[in-house]
Scaffold this active site. Sequence first.
Site, short mmCIF file in Angstrom:
data_model
loop_
_atom_site.label_atom_id
_atom_site.label_comp_id
_atom_site.label_asym_id
_atom_site.label_seq_id
_atom_site.Cartn_x
_atom_site.Cartn_y
_atom_site.Cartn_z
N ASP A 184 -39.96 32.05 -1.07
CA ASP A 184 -39.31 31.04 -1.90
C ASP A 184 -38.25 30.26 -1.12
OD1 ASP A 184 -37.87 33.58 -1.91
OD2 ASP A 184 -36.45 32.61 -3.25
N GLU A 251 -35.97 35.62 -3.20
CA GLU A 251 -34.78 36.05 -2.47
C GLU A 251 -33.59 35.18 -2.83
OE1 GLU A 251 -31.70 36.37 0.54
OE2 GLU A 251 -32.86 34.58 0.09
N GLU A 252 -33.84 33.87 -2.99
CA GLU A 252 -32.73 32.95 -3.27
C GLU A 252 -32.21 33.11 -4.70
OE1 GLU A 252 -31.41 31.57 -0.90
OE2 GLU A 252 -32.88 31.09 0.64
N HIS A 567 -29.70 25.23 2.67
CA HIS A 567 -29.23 25.09 1.29
C HIS A 567 -28.67 23.71 0.97
CE1 HIS A 567 -28.76 29.68 0.39
NE2 HIS A 567 -29.80 29.41 1.14
#
Length: 598
Positions: A184, A251-252, A567
Amino acid sequence: MPEAPIKISSGYLPTESSVVFPIDKSRKSKLKTFLHLICIAGAVWATSSYYKGYRHDPQALTNVFTSQPHPATCAQADPLIPEKHGELWALLSTAISSSDFQLKAVDWLSRAVQIPTESWDDMDPVGVDPRWEVFEPFQKYLLEAFPLVHSTLKLTKVNTYGLIFEWEGSSPELKPILLAAHQDVVPVEPTTIDKWTHPPFSGHFDGEKIWGRGSSDDKNGLIGVLAAVETLISNEFRPTRTFVLAFGFDEEASGLMGAASMAPVLLDLYGKDGFAFIVDEGAGFGREYGTIFATPGIAEKGYIDVHVGVTSAGGHSSIPPDHTSIGILAAMLVQYEKYPFELSFNRDDPLFRTLQCFAGYGNDMPDEFRKLIIASAISDKALHKLTNDISNNIELKSLIATTQAIDMIHGGVKANALPEQAYAIVNHRIAVSSSLADTEARDTELLKSLAHDFNLTYTAFGQNIVGGDSPSKGNLTLRDAFNDALEPAPVTPTGSDDAPYQLFSGTIKATYNSHRSLEGTDNIIVAPGMMTGNTDTVSYWDLSPSIFRYNHQNAGNTTLLEVKGIHTINEFIEIDSFLEMIRFFVILILNSDESTRL
Ligand SMILES: *[C@@H]1O[C@H](CO)[C@@H](O)[C@H](O)[C@H]1NC(C)=O
Ligand SMILES: *[C@@H]1O[C@H](CO)[C@@H](O)[C@H](O)[C@H]1NC(C)=O
Ligand SMILES: *[C@@H]1O[C@H](CO)[C@@H](O)[C@H](O)[C@H]1NC(C)=O
């Protein structure tokens, strides 16, 4: 990679402020003599040759004056080049450098970036929330792009989209290796799309860089591992040791659907400490103090959000008491900020080793700072001064100490009504040397006297703190706000006898040299590192004592741990950097396969 990793120390200069050394009892008589001497010799003596606290520690003094780079406390592994697999490696090394391979690598990663596998914090379970369905075409793509991986390795799917590939070795008595990555990516903020130089899911290749969300967090890691395995299989490599690939898919968003559901399956298949080591995304390598350092993450801080809640009688605000719930809460919060956590730093702290490495090898480190760090290895006085200096450096301090930040506040509904309740959320990142219990105990103690003064019934983390018979004007309650508290991670052993760390370090060095046609041991220095966020490995602590959070990714000159665009807008990876990552995974697999020490 959760949150932006922070840089360790660029631009850090120790303060010139004088230091008060805490004095233990055995030192008191020494101190008396010392003060006496000062009186006799007077101000001239006091201001002349006194050299920053080393003067009374001959051993440290010797060190200070004999040392330039002083590598003893940062022992380095030699570059580890595959031997048994030497011929195969020579072949693959040439292949990876070819322009054909570069084209293939660009295609592999670019097409992976084009599938927007975003994960959000508020997603419902798989099968309920349609936003997970994008992992369907993504996995179809993986199948098409890496046919040999899929035909050779055994695939287990967990919670639909979690992928566990097992590449079975011929010697079952050898401990397997776990290579992890996540499928992801952080969602792209829709309002920022037109600020991207190339659209976030274009996977555009401009001849130098591959652009887009996930290109450096963490589709580079995912595709890097798959590319290495596909390439090894196509060159007839059959492993002796078993390799397992584990790819989570949220994971995010804390990894609850992915890694957390895959961990029990892995534990069941391979047992507690069943892996020789685990590699997952993490810090890269880059220039620090004029020297190239790689800093694999070997520790992670803990975490808790503390809900600080106050209740008191409501009523009309025309006849108010002296203190409302909001006023009382405010006093609690002032108390927090009045007493920040103190930094306790000792030689067992992983960051102590990091600093020793920077001091031992960082060419441009300011001399004073270098001397101080080196002296602190044997001199308690120097260690105290170093601790004091670190206390004044917010980035360094945040890596080492438990931190606190009041991040949310809520209370009151109407301007003319007394608030019956008010609460705040205090976010703590817990020092590696501390624990959840320590942190909770400290917060509990911190507010005790105020709870008493305001006549509150005080309950902290399920315990009654102030006895029930005290007159109660209201309640003070501390609790884990979201039930997601996390202990600091176990620290990966990094001693000279710790085979996984030595193999991992040697592989970093061999990769760096091989990619640049260099020879020699110290072109890149490996130092233990730490990240402030957590990766999927929070679910994998039981699977191995040795966890390395590291992407062999060139972070360049800017700052050590800060990979560009992560990000935020304009995430990219240089193709050269991506090829080096593939090279790294190939050497890592070959080295692990032939190692007799793991
Ligand atoms: C708490 O109770 C004591 C004893 O009843 C009283 O003297 C004091 O004023 C109270 N404090 C507050 C803040 O209400
Ligand atoms: C304190 O908490 C108890 C138990 O939840 C509750 O019954 C009481 O009303 C609270 N007191 C005030 C003043 O809010
Ligand atoms: C990084 O720094 C070195 C030495 O200062 C310099 O030679 C090199 O060009 C720099 N690289 C980049 C990408 O800025």
